[in-house]
Design a protein around this motif. Structure first.
Motif, mmCIF file in Angstrom:
data_model
loop_
_atom_site.group_PDB
_atom_site.id
_atom_site.type_symbol
_atom_site.label_atom_id
_atom_site.label_comp_id
_atom_site.label_asym_id
_atom_site.label_seq_id
_atom_site.Cartn_x
_atom_site.Cartn_y
_atom_site.Cartn_z
ATOM 1 N N MET A 84 -5.544 -10.009 -48.479
ATOM 2 C CA MET A 84 -5.953 -8.613 -48.535
ATOM 3 C C MET A 84 -5.357 -7.954 -49.775
ATOM 4 N N ALA A 85 -6.156 -7.241 -50.491
ATOM 5 C CA ALA A 85 -5.725 -6.598 -51.726
ATOM 6 C C ALA A 85 -4.883 -5.360 -51.442
ATOM 7 N N SER A 86 -3.912 -5.146 -52.282
ATOM 8 C CA SER A 86 -3.107 -3.939 -52.214
ATOM 9 C C SER A 86 -3.915 -2.813 -52.861
ATOM 10 N N THR A 87 -4.114 -1.738 -52.143
ATOM 11 C CA THR A 87 -4.916 -0.630 -52.670
ATOM 12 C C THR A 87 -4.147 0.692 -52.568
ATOM 13 N N HIS A 88 -2.931 0.671 -53.014
ATOM 14 C CA HIS A 88 -2.082 1.848 -52.905
ATOM 15 C C HIS A 88 -1.932 2.531 -54.257
ATOM 16 N N ASN A 89 -1.992 3.849 -54.236
ATOM 17 C CA ASN A 89 -1.707 4.645 -55.425
ATOM 18 C C ASN A 89 -0.248 5.062 -55.321
ATOM 19 N N PHE A 90 0.600 4.487 -56.156
ATOM 20 C CA PHE A 90 2.041 4.733 -56.030
ATOM 21 C C PHE A 90 2.390 6.206 -56.093
ATOM 22 N N ARG A 91 1.624 6.989 -56.854
ATOM 23 C CA ARG A 91 1.933 8.419 -56.989
ATOM 24 C C ARG A 91 1.775 9.193 -55.675
ATOM 25 N N LYS A 92 1.051 8.623 -54.746
ATOM 26 C CA LYS A 92 0.832 9.285 -53.459
ATOM 27 C C LYS A 92 1.787 8.802 -52.365
ATOM 28 N N LEU A 93 2.574 7.776 -52.667
ATOM 29 C CA LEU A 93 3.472 7.206 -51.662
ATOM 30 C C LEU A 93 4.767 8.013 -51.556
ATOM 31 N N ALA A 94 5.112 8.407 -50.336
ATOM 32 C CA ALA A 94 6.346 9.164 -50.105
ATOM 33 C C ALA A 94 7.572 8.369 -50.555
ATOM 34 N N ILE A 95 7.559 7.055 -50.373
ATOM 35 C CA ILE A 95 8.711 6.250 -50.777
ATOM 36 C C ILE A 95 8.899 6.276 -52.298
ATOM 37 N N TRP A 96 7.803 6.337 -53.037
ATOM 38 C CA TRP A 96 7.890 6.423 -54.498
ATOM 39 C C TRP A 96 8.420 7.805 -54.901
ATOM 40 N N LYS A 97 7.865 8.856 -54.289
ATOM 41 C CA LYS A 97 8.301 10.225 -54.599
ATOM 42 C C LYS A 97 9.789 10.408 -54.297
ATOM 43 N N ASP A 98 10.238 9.884 -53.156
ATOM 44 C CA ASP A 98 11.653 9.984 -52.805
ATOM 45 C C ASP A 98 12.513 9.162 -53.762
ATOM 46 N N GLY A 99 11.988 8.031 -54.217
ATOM 47 C CA GLY A 99 12.694 7.219 -55.204
ATOM 48 C C GLY A 99 12.880 7.954 -56.518
ATOM 49 N N ILE A 100 11.854 8.676 -56.928
ATOM 50 C CA ILE A 100 11.948 9.489 -58.147
ATOM 51 C C ILE A 100 13.044 10.546 -57.981
ATOM 52 N N GLN A 101 13.103 11.171 -56.805
ATOM 53 C CA GLN A 101 14.128 12.190 -56.549
ATOM 54 C C GLN A 101 15.533 11.601 -56.631
ATOM 55 N N ILE A 102 15.712 10.412 -56.054
ATOM 56 C CA ILE A 102 17.026 9.751 -56.118
ATOM 57 C C ILE A 102 17.397 9.473 -57.579
ATOM 58 N N ALA A 103 16.430 9.026 -58.360
ATOM 59 C CA ALA A 103 16.699 8.751 -59.778
ATOM 60 C C ALA A 103 17.127 10.035 -60.495
ATOM 61 N N LYS A 104 16.403 11.129 -60.252
ATOM 62 C CA LYS A 104 16.746 12.399 -60.895
ATOM 63 C C LYS A 104 18.142 12.867 -60.490
#
Length: 121
Positions: free
Chosen positions: A1-21
């Motif tokens: 099954m293909a991965s069809t996720h837009n990383f910009r919409k993922l809460a885990i990505w957004k929270d990861g960006i916050q941790i980095a900041k």
């Protein structure tokens, strides 16, 4: 099954960006002697979390995406260890430590749950 996720919409990505900041803001107050030590390690671990999530979304299968999510989870645990060290040597206050520990534990749980969900597909 293909991965069809837009990383910009993922809460885990957004929270990861916050941790980095927050990591960059927090490590600014570390001693200059730590610029190439703990500061650099924490920054690289923090950046690795959302970076691996984003890279994983480009993979063709959930199995491959999970590998990148596991890398992100590993970076989250690595970062938590570095936070503990920073607290124990007195570079961050107890308030900052508690705040960031809560955030990283949330991200760890979210990534683990996401991995579990993908594993069942």
């Amino acid at each position: 099954m293909a991965s069809t996720h837009n990383f910009r919409k993922l809460a885990i990505w957004k929270d990861g960006i916050q941790i980095a900041k927050e990591t960059y803001a927090t490590t600014k107050i570390f001693p200059k002697s730590e610029v190439y030590g703990l500061c650099s390690q924490m920054q690289r671990s923090a950046v690795s979390i959302p970076s691996n999530i984003a890279e994983g979304t480009a993979r063709s299968t959930n199995k491959h995406f999970i590998q990148y999510l596991e890398n992100a989870l590993g970076s989250a645990y690595e970062w938590e260890t570095q936070l503990i060290i920073a607290f124990e040597v007195g570079y961050v206050s107890e308030k900052t430590y508690t705040h960031l520990e809560t955030k990283i534990n949330k991200i760890q749980a979210m990534i683990s749950k996401f991995i579990d969900g993908l594993s069942q597909n």
